[in-house]
Design an enzyme around this catalytic site. Structure first.
Site, PDB file in Angstrom:
ATOM      1  N   GLY A   1      15.498  86.505  93.227  1.00  5.04           N
ATOM      2  CA  GLY A   1      14.942  85.262  93.771  1.00  5.04           C
ATOM      3  C   GLY A   1      13.422  85.226  93.721  1.00  5.04           C
TER       4      GLY A   1
ATOM      5  N   PHE B   1      21.973  74.449  94.849  1.00  4.57           N
ATOM      6  CA  PHE B   1      21.642  74.849  96.225  1.00  4.57           C
ATOM      7  C   PHE B   1      21.986  73.744  97.217  1.00  4.57           C
ATOM      8  CE2 PHE B   1      18.138  78.279  95.269  1.00  4.57           C
ATOM      9  CZ  PHE B   1      19.108  79.060  94.651  1.00  4.57           C
TER      10      PHE B   1
ATOM     11  N   ASN C   1      10.909  71.698  84.870  1.00  7.51           N
ATOM     12  CA  ASN C   1      12.078  71.443  85.749  1.00  7.51           C
ATOM     13  C   ASN C   1      11.931  70.182  86.591  1.00  7.51           C
ATOM     14  OD1 ASN C   1      11.823  74.373  85.160  1.00  7.51           O
ATOM     15  ND2 ASN C   1      13.811  74.434  86.169  1.00  7.51           N
TER      16      ASN C   1
ATOM     17  N   VAL D   1      19.449  74.697  89.431  1.00  9.61           N
ATOM     18  CA  VAL D   1      19.243  75.331  90.726  1.00  9.61           C
ATOM     19  C   VAL D   1      19.166  74.338  91.891  1.00  9.61           C
ATOM     20  CG1 VAL D   1      16.703  75.557  90.543  1.00  9.61           C
ATOM     21  CG2 VAL D   1      18.028  77.208  91.868  1.00  9.61           C
TER      22      VAL D   1
ATOM     23  N   GLY E   1      16.337  75.174  69.291  1.00  8.37           N
ATOM     24  CA  GLY E   1      16.695  73.808  68.876  1.00  8.37           C
ATOM     25  C   GLY E   1      15.565  72.848  69.211  1.00  8.37           C
TER      26      GLY E   1
ATOM     27  N   TYR F   1      19.178  76.336  72.826  1.00 10.30           N
ATOM     28  CA  TYR F   1      18.406  75.249  73.434  1.00 10.30           C
ATOM     29  C   TYR F   1      16.924  75.391  73.067  1.00 10.30           C
ATOM     30  CZ  TYR F   1      16.688  72.206  77.244  1.00 10.30           C
ATOM     31  OH  TYR F   1      16.085  71.215  77.990  1.00 10.30           O
ATOM     32  N   ASP F   2      16.363  76.588  73.317  1.00 10.27           N
ATOM     33  CA  ASP F   2      14.923  76.787  73.112  1.00 10.27           C
ATOM     34  C   ASP F   2      14.528  76.565  71.649  1.00 10.27           C
ATOM     35  OD1 ASP F   2      15.497  77.749  75.621  1.00 10.27           O
ATOM     36  OD2 ASP F   2      14.355  79.605  75.439  1.00 10.27           O
TER      37      ASP F   2
ATOM     38  N   GLN G   1      11.750  85.034  90.832  1.00 11.24           N
ATOM     39  CA  GLN G   1      11.317  84.222  89.676  1.00 11.24           C
ATOM     40  C   GLN G   1      10.844  82.866  90.190  1.00 11.24           C
ATOM     41  OE1 GLN G   1      14.469  84.853  90.518  1.00 11.24           O
ATOM     42  NE2 GLN G   1      15.982  83.601  89.475  1.00 11.24           N
TER      43      GLN G   1
END
Ligand code: NAD
Ligand code: UDP
Length: 311
Positions: free
Chosen positions: A207, A191, A174, A187, A148, A145-146, A209
């Site tokens: 948790g 959640f 995000n 995430v 690309g 992904y990164d 990060q």
């Protein structure tokens, strides 16, 4: 005549909101999507509109349409989905960029690339300005992904320099909101879905990060502003909400807002998971007069409401 707009990945989370907005603004919209992570359900309410067209198409193949603007969003965005077939993910970013840039070159269309904060990898500079060149592992599980997306940016700038294609590159941080796929794996959706189902909330790692979460309406507003910006303003430009939260804080916020009895459980941190992420949005503020307006709590409220209707 109506402006003819192509949106690749238009049946996905961000793409479907963008299709909706651009139709409301009087554009003629073509949505091209292979439905890998997107769904017709996301665009079902648009199907009766005579100015909306859906084409089932994979951007790794060329597409021949006559358009004035192209938003290139096609690419799975959730780690779970982009790691499902990593070779295909790289092909989607790289061949997809080549095909869409070729289309822009032939038609003279303006083209916007949905790039990502992932081009910064696991950043050593915090917060991240656009001139930071990033810290990406070229051989890890996020690399498809990164890297690309990094090659896609390279192609955009080479088409700009070599063929004078009118490009815009947006680095999205995000983003969350209604129409995220409940099984998406990211995430915020994880959640909320876990909380509403009374299942354990899965924190990866300890948790601590951090991420900065932008509500979808703010992001789509910024995307359209970038497309309309003056010729020659190419970006790359960061777009995201500079509010920074730990994943633990997000879990507690979702628990408080849903009133769930779910407990938190801890799972191993996936490889190369960035420790911190927060955009510098000075360029977007100055050049586009754009900044997010929806705080995390308000955005979560709308997103929880959406998932309640699904579950
Ligand atoms: P999403 O997975 O909901 O949407 C991606 C869409 O692209 C889906 O509809 C999918 O079916 C389609 N697609 C995938 N591969 C394709 C292919 N080969 N040909 C045609 N269509 C294909 O994800 P999203 O969150 O809406 O992300 C949209 C874009 O924004 C992606 O390019 C993503 O990398 C970028 N982005 C999103 C975020 C975020 O937080 N949402 C952050 C950074 C970048
Ligand atoms: N994460 C988590 N639990 C989940 C899903 C994700 O703790 O159920 C973490 C993930 O490890 C990362 C952060 O939340 O540190 C954001 O993950 P996401 O997949 O949403 O996006 P990323 O920014 O990592 O691409």
């Amino acid at each position: 005549m109506r402006n003819r707009v192509l949106i690749t990945g238009g049946a996905g989370f961000l793409g479907s909101h963008l299709c909706e907005r651009l139709l409301e603004e009087g554009n003629d919209v073509i949505c091209a999507d292979n439905l890998f992570t997107g769904s017709k359900d996301n665009i079902r309410h648009l199907m009766g509109n005579p100015y909306f067209e859906f084409i089932r198409h994979d951007v790794t193949n060329p597409l021949f349409v006559e358009v004035d603007e192209i938003y290139n969003l096609a690419c799975p965005a959730s780690p779970v989905h982009y790691q499902y077939n990593p070779i295909k993910t790289t092909k989607t970013s790289v061949y997809g960029a080549l095909n869409m840039l070729g289309l822009a070159k032939r038609t003279g269309a303006r083209i916007l690339q949905a790039s990502t904060s992932e081009v910064y990898g696991d950043p050593e500079i915090h917060p991240q300005p656009e001139h930071y060149r990033g810290c990406v592992n070229p051989i890890g599980i996020r690399s498809c992904y990164d890297e690309g997306k990094r090659v896609a940016e390279t192609l955009f700038f080479d088409y700009y320099r070599q063929h004078k294609v009118d490009i815009k590159v947006m680095r999205i941080f995000n983003t969350y909101g209604p129409r995220m796929n409940p099984n998406d794996g990211r995430v915020v959706s994880n959640f909320i879905v876990q909380a509403l189902k009374g299942q354990p909330i899965t924190i990866y790692g300890d948790g601590r990060q951090t991420r900065s979460f932008c509500y979808v309406d703010d992001l789509v507003e910024g995307m359209i502003k970038l497309m309309k910006s003056r010729r020659g303003f190419t970006g790359p430009v960061n777009m995201g909400n500079p509010g920074e939260f730990t994943i633990g804080e997000l879990a507690n916020q979702v628990i408080a807002m849903t009133g769930t009895k779910s407990e938190i459980i801890y799972k191993p941190l996936p490889g190369d998971d960035p420790m911190q992420r927060k955009p510098v949005i000075k360029l977007a503020r100055e050049e586009l007069s754009w900044e997010p307006t929806i705080e995390l709590e308000e955005g979560l409220k709308k997103t929880i409401q959406y998932f309640k209707t699904l579950i």
